[in-house]
Design a protein around this motif. Structure first.
Motif: not given
Length: 118
Positions: A41-45, A53-54, A70-71, A80-82
């Motif tokens: 999924i990461i690569s496809a994005a 990823i965002s 999703f944004s 977005l978490l620290s």
């Protein structure tokens, strides 16, 4: 009681059938497959790591023909978490409302179920 490996079940009947040797291999295989799927999924994005990823890169179909990034969704659903914020109770107040409620409710359910077994 829907754990794909059977390890996290709270059902005593399922728990009694637990064979740690076999299950450990199955858990390792499940984890390996999950990590592989995540990297796909990461690569496809178009990203090289999960840190790239965002929400702008992922979309949700709202209806048969409409999609939304999703944004564009309410930030309380995907805040977005620290790093480490969910691991430190003192910092939990930094987590936005709905996400904090879900996190706390999940923890309470876990301990309630665990206490009931003891």
């Amino acid at each position: 009681n829907k754990c794909p490996t059977g390890i996290t079940t709270q059902d005593p009947r399922l728990e009694s059938a637990l064979d740690p040797i076999v299950k450990s291999e199955r858990v390792a295989n499940f984890h390996k497959a999950t990590v592989h799927a995540a990297t796909e999924i990461i690569s496809a994005a178009g990203c090289k790591s999960s840190s790239e990823i965002s929400p702008e890169q992922f979309f949700r179909r709202d209806s048969g023909i409409h999609v939304r990034s999703f944004s564009d969704m309410d930030d309380s659903y995907f805040p977005l978490l620290s790093p480490g914020v969910l691991l430190d109770e003192k910092r939990l107040q930094e987590v936005p409302g709905k996400a904090r409620q879900w996190w706390v409710a999940g923890g309470e359910l876990y301990w309630k179920t665990k206490d009931a077994q003891l």
